[in-house]
Design an enzyme around this catalytic site. Sequence first.
Site, PDB file in Angstrom:
ATOM      1  N   SER A  15       0.873  -1.206  -0.092  1.00  0.00           N
ATOM      2  CA  SER A  15       0.098  -0.040   0.007  1.00  0.00           C
ATOM      3  C   SER A  15       0.838   1.369  -0.105  1.00  0.00           C
ATOM      4  O   SER A  15       1.839   1.276   0.720  1.00  0.00           O
ATOM      5  CB  SER A  15      -0.838   0.016   1.223  1.00  0.00           C
ATOM      6  OG  SER A  15      -1.484   1.087   1.328  1.00  0.00           O
ATOM      7  N   LYS A  68     -13.900  -3.831   2.529  1.00  0.00           N
ATOM      8  CA  LYS A  68     -14.919  -2.630   2.272  1.00  0.00           C
ATOM      9  C   LYS A  68     -16.115  -3.037   2.841  1.00  0.00           C
ATOM     10  O   LYS A  68     -16.597  -2.100   3.360  1.00  0.00           O
ATOM     11  CB  LYS A  68     -14.709  -2.506   1.036  1.00  0.00           C
ATOM     12  CG  LYS A  68     -13.468  -1.680   0.563  1.00  0.00           C
ATOM     13  CD  LYS A  68     -13.174  -1.095  -0.734  1.00  0.00           C
ATOM     14  CE  LYS A  68     -12.029  -0.540  -1.179  1.00  0.00           C
ATOM     15  NZ  LYS A  68     -11.955   0.398  -2.334  1.00  0.00           N
ATOM     16  N   ASN A  89     -14.557   2.806   2.321  1.00  0.00           N
ATOM     17  CA  ASN A  89     -13.209   2.888   2.261  1.00  0.00           C
ATOM     18  C   ASN A  89     -12.478   3.797   3.447  1.00  0.00           C
ATOM     19  O   ASN A  89     -11.118   3.988   3.345  1.00  0.00           O
ATOM     20  CB  ASN A  89     -12.918   3.021   0.740  1.00  0.00           C
ATOM     21  CG  ASN A  89     -12.600   4.632   0.625  1.00  0.00           C
ATOM     22  OD1 ASN A  89     -13.298   5.310   1.118  1.00  0.00           O
ATOM     23  ND2 ASN A  89     -11.743   4.990  -0.294  1.00  0.00           N
ATOM     24  N   ASP A 104     -13.967   6.589  -2.842  1.00  0.00           N
ATOM     25  CA  ASP A 104     -13.445   6.231  -4.182  1.00  0.00           C
ATOM     26  C   ASP A 104     -13.812   7.057  -5.174  1.00  0.00           C
ATOM     27  O   ASP A 104     -13.180   7.451  -6.141  1.00  0.00           O
ATOM     28  CB  ASP A 104     -13.509   4.712  -4.174  1.00  0.00           C
ATOM     29  CG  ASP A 104     -12.729   3.826  -3.554  1.00  0.00           C
ATOM     30  OD1 ASP A 104     -11.670   4.395  -3.035  1.00  0.00           O
ATOM     31  OD2 ASP A 104     -12.988   2.623  -3.142  1.00  0.00           O
ATOM     32  N   ASN A 153     -20.978  -5.142 -18.536  1.00  0.00           N
ATOM     33  CA  ASN A 153     -20.306  -6.219 -17.624  1.00  0.00           C
ATOM     34  C   ASN A 153     -20.280  -7.366 -17.972  1.00  0.00           C
ATOM     35  O   ASN A 153     -21.056  -7.923 -19.067  1.00  0.00           O
ATOM     36  CB  ASN A 153     -21.223  -6.316 -16.131  1.00  0.00           C
ATOM     37  CG  ASN A 153     -20.293  -7.075 -15.110  1.00  0.00           C
ATOM     38  OD1 ASN A 153     -19.082  -6.532 -14.902  1.00  0.00           O
ATOM     39  ND2 ASN A 153     -21.057  -7.838 -14.308  1.00  0.00           N
ATOM     40  N   ARG A 154     -19.424  -8.301 -18.070  1.00  0.00           N
ATOM     41  CA  ARG A 154     -18.985  -9.671 -18.422  1.00  0.00           C
ATOM     42  C   ARG A 154     -20.286 -10.506 -18.151  1.00  0.00           C
ATOM     43  O   ARG A 154     -21.072 -11.205 -18.862  1.00  0.00           O
ATOM     44  CB  ARG A 154     -17.707 -10.324 -17.721  1.00  0.00           C
ATOM     45  CG  ARG A 154     -17.554 -11.569 -18.165  1.00  0.00           C
ATOM     46  CD  ARG A 154     -16.432 -11.930 -17.449  1.00  0.00           C
ATOM     47  NE  ARG A 154     -16.266 -12.152 -15.940  1.00  0.00           N
ATOM     48  CZ  ARG A 154     -15.407 -12.591 -15.350  1.00  0.00           C
ATOM     49  NH1 ARG A 154     -14.119 -12.897 -15.598  1.00  0.00           N
ATOM     50  NH2 ARG A 154     -15.343 -12.482 -13.899  1.00  0.00           N
ATOM     51  N   ALA A 156     -24.116 -10.049 -17.677  1.00  0.00           N
ATOM     52  CA  ALA A 156     -24.882  -8.882 -17.758  1.00  0.00           C
ATOM     53  C   ALA A 156     -25.956  -8.745 -16.687  1.00  0.00           C
ATOM     54  O   ALA A 156     -26.252  -7.833 -16.550  1.00  0.00           O
ATOM     55  CB  ALA A 156     -25.580  -9.377 -19.352  1.00  0.00           C
ATOM     56  N   LYS A 158     -25.683  -8.757 -13.831  1.00  0.00           N
ATOM     57  CA  LYS A 158     -25.195  -8.027 -12.659  1.00  0.00           C
ATOM     58  C   LYS A 158     -25.501  -6.517 -12.971  1.00  0.00           C
ATOM     59  O   LYS A 158     -25.727  -5.653 -12.195  1.00  0.00           O
ATOM     60  CB  LYS A 158     -23.705  -8.391 -12.370  1.00  0.00           C
ATOM     61  CG  LYS A 158     -23.679  -9.195 -11.218  1.00  0.00           C
ATOM     62  CD  LYS A 158     -22.229  -9.707 -10.960  1.00  0.00           C
ATOM     63  CE  LYS A 158     -21.248  -8.806 -10.056  1.00  0.00           C
ATOM     64  NZ  LYS A 158     -19.980  -9.416  -9.773  1.00  0.00           N
TER      65      LYS A 158
HETATM   66  P1  NAP Z   1     -15.247  -6.625  -7.711  1.00  0.00           P
HETATM   67  O1  NAP Z   1     -16.162  -5.986  -6.861  1.00  0.00           O
HETATM   68  O2  NAP Z   1     -14.351  -7.888  -7.411  1.00  0.00           O
HETATM   69  O3  NAP Z   1     -15.553  -6.618  -9.255  1.00  0.00           O
HETATM   70  C1  NAP Z   1     -14.870  -7.024 -10.466  1.00  0.00           C
HETATM   71  C2  NAP Z   1     -15.662  -6.729 -11.749  1.00  0.00           C
HETATM   72  O4  NAP Z   1     -14.736  -7.134 -12.488  1.00  0.00           O
HETATM   73  C3  NAP Z   1     -16.793  -7.591 -11.936  1.00  0.00           C
HETATM   74  O5  NAP Z   1     -17.794  -6.723 -12.764  1.00  0.00           O
HETATM   75  C4  NAP Z   1     -16.343  -8.840 -12.878  1.00  0.00           C
HETATM   76  O6  NAP Z   1     -17.260  -9.039 -13.750  1.00  0.00           O
HETATM   77  C5  NAP Z   1     -15.165  -7.986 -13.555  1.00  0.00           C
HETATM   78  N1  NAP Z   1     -13.979  -8.949 -14.012  1.00  0.00           N
HETATM   79  C6  NAP Z   1     -13.201  -9.683 -13.478  1.00  0.00           C
HETATM   80  N2  NAP Z   1     -12.489 -10.092 -14.240  1.00  0.00           N
HETATM   81  C7  NAP Z   1     -12.747 -10.079 -15.611  1.00  0.00           C
HETATM   82  C8  NAP Z   1     -12.386 -10.270 -16.993  1.00  0.00           C
HETATM   83  N3  NAP Z   1     -11.169 -11.028 -17.071  1.00  0.00           N
HETATM   84  N4  NAP Z   1     -13.059  -9.637 -18.044  1.00  0.00           N
HETATM   85  C9  NAP Z   1     -14.001  -9.063 -17.700  1.00  0.00           C
HETATM   86  N5  NAP Z   1     -14.643  -8.487 -16.610  1.00  0.00           N
HETATM   87  C10 NAP Z   1     -13.811  -9.047 -15.603  1.00  0.00           C
HETATM   88  O7  NAP Z   1     -14.240  -5.368  -7.916  1.00  0.00           O
HETATM   89  P2  NAP Z   1     -14.252  -3.957  -7.383  1.00  0.00           P
HETATM   90  O8  NAP Z   1     -13.971  -3.723  -5.985  1.00  0.00           O
HETATM   91  O9  NAP Z   1     -15.104  -3.431  -8.201  1.00  0.00           O
HETATM   92  O10 NAP Z   1     -12.778  -3.419  -7.901  1.00  0.00           O
HETATM   93  C11 NAP Z   1     -12.490  -3.436  -9.513  1.00  0.00           C
HETATM   94  C12 NAP Z   1     -11.059  -2.818  -9.624  1.00  0.00           C
HETATM   95  O11 NAP Z   1     -11.033  -1.389  -9.283  1.00  0.00           O
HETATM   96  C13 NAP Z   1      -9.895  -3.537  -8.916  1.00  0.00           C
HETATM   97  O12 NAP Z   1      -9.086  -3.947  -9.450  1.00  0.00           O
HETATM   98  C14 NAP Z   1      -9.469  -2.569  -7.724  1.00  0.00           C
HETATM   99  O13 NAP Z   1      -7.950  -2.398  -7.600  1.00  0.00           O
HETATM  100  C15 NAP Z   1      -9.721  -1.389  -8.639  1.00  0.00           C
HETATM  101  N6  NAP Z   1      -9.931   0.034  -7.610  1.00  0.00           N
HETATM  102  C16 NAP Z   1      -9.022   0.905  -7.782  1.00  0.00           C
HETATM  103  C17 NAP Z   1      -9.280   2.082  -6.934  1.00  0.00           C
HETATM  104  C18 NAP Z   1      -8.236   3.347  -6.889  1.00  0.00           C
HETATM  105  O14 NAP Z   1      -7.986   4.097  -5.869  1.00  0.00           O
HETATM  106  N7  NAP Z   1      -7.423   3.483  -7.936  1.00  0.00           N
HETATM  107  C19 NAP Z   1     -10.382   2.288  -6.040  1.00  0.00           C
HETATM  108  C20 NAP Z   1     -11.102   1.097  -6.010  1.00  0.00           C
HETATM  109  C21 NAP Z   1     -10.904   0.098  -6.625  1.00  0.00           C
HETATM  110  P3  NAP Z   1     -18.286 -10.180 -13.200  1.00  0.00           P
HETATM  111  O15 NAP Z   1     -19.453  -9.324 -12.605  1.00  0.00           O
HETATM  112  O16 NAP Z   1     -18.870 -10.917 -14.699  1.00  0.00           O
HETATM  113  O17 NAP Z   1     -17.480 -11.196 -12.462  1.00  0.00           O
END
Ligand code: NAP
Length: 426
Positions: A15, A68, A89, A104, A153-154, A156, A158
């Site tokens: 982090s 979270k 967060n 976020d 979304n992958r 749909a 959701k």
């Molecule tokens: P999450 O709740 O686990 O959701 C993951 C999403 O990604 C779902 O919609 C999933 O689709 C999709 N996905 C996963 N693998 C995929 C693939 N190979 N092809 C297409 N879609 C795929 O995760 P989250 O909390 O939303 O976080 C998402 C990303 O944002 C993370 O990597 C996180 O590190 C980043 N983030 C960054 C910040 C920052 O401050 N920069 C803040 C927050 C989050 P399905 O529904 O089909 O499974």
Amino acid sequence: MTDRYAVIGHPIAHSKSPLIHGLFAQATGQDMRYDLIDAGAEPGGFARALAAFRAAGGRGMNVTLPFKLEALAAADVASADARLAGAANALRFEGEHVQAQNFDGLGLVRDIEVNLALPLAGRHVLLLGAGGATRGALLPLARAGVARIHIANRTAAKAEALVAELAPHMRDCALSGGGLDALAPGEVFDLVLNATSASLDGATPPVPAHAFAPGAMAYDMVYGRGLTPFLRLAQQAGVARLADGVGMLVEQAAEAFAWWRGMRPDTREALARLAGEGVIEHRPGRGYFAPSPTASDIADLYELHRRLTHWALDAAPAPALRVAEAPSPADLRLEILYATIAAAAGADILTRAHRRVMLQLRPIRAVEREVQPADLEQIARQERLLATGRVAELRAEVDAYHDGRRLAAPAVFAVMRRSGQSIERI
Ligand code: NAP
């Protein structure tokens, strides 16, 4: 007295939050200490760590994956952004009370509008993913005056469920959703946001080139060294405005700091300091990015690749090894060769790790060719050894290949630093 804060997650060692909050505290003259807390993978770990931190006088916490949702559940007061995101967060401890926020989405909006100078009012936004990051972004984007958001979304269903749940809260912003493959051919977007975790797997959500409006921005919430696979895809589609989530991270940290301390730090100053220390990279006119790889990153990648290949060679039954595809250009041949070795080991996790490393190495190999020609003879030798199952000899060849590349890393890096274009390709 020094006030205590922390970031809690698992894993957490990587982090950047302590560094960012340290800079904020220094710049604003606040007497505070900021720690890392790894709450582990055991059930109940988060609740125990939270109780211990509060008992020790902690005033507030940032919360990252995978806690979270638990953080929101632990709070007795939560902001609308946290409730609608279903996740928190940031926490603040006031006497008996635990207050929850989710910054976020606000951090994302500030990064885009302030750091990247793209006003959001009236924009059409394509949001990829329907997980926590998307949920957290929706309301702040609507508040910023975005005209329309389409969630692709992958899975749909959701995206459709999220639209049904959150559309009533979206003010004047039109909200729609569906599968990644269901984008209408004529639809174009001013901003395409990747909020999937696909980049972490080295994968890319399939966005058609026509979805990017002229002058569009592509933004990946994920960040890592160099461009993510999604940003590379956007670049190949002709998009010039690219950004990763480093600025979002700094901006959400500033919101939490302001909530705790009653003063908002100057993030431009912090971003410039982080860039000066090499923690992030400033690309003039583009914003801030996770830094491009250094010579030692390249050497580490090859070391990792070599270890993965060794593990695969140890795990794979020798007769199962064979080159599956016809020979093709040098880079592809090499990738097929190593992918075949990893796949023969039969461990999905190993195959995925291999694919991710190969994706990171692919653009580096493009620069390597400028430094030293791809060694076709060596690739051919490795292919022959693989095809005939001569694992011990193959292992020696693999070592020779990787040792050569690691030694060449400083020269490759020097070429990358000299050529802005090469760095953009990474
Ligand atoms: P999450 O709740 O686990 O959701 C993951 C999403 O990604 C779902 O919609 C999933 O689709 C999709 N996905 C996963 N693998 C995929 C693939 N190979 N092809 C297409 N879609 C795929 O995760 P989250 O909390 O939303 O976080 C998402 C990303 O944002 C993370 O990597 C996180 O590190 C980043 N983030 C960054 C910040 C920052 O401050 N920069 C803040 C927050 C989050 P399905 O529904 O089909 O499974």
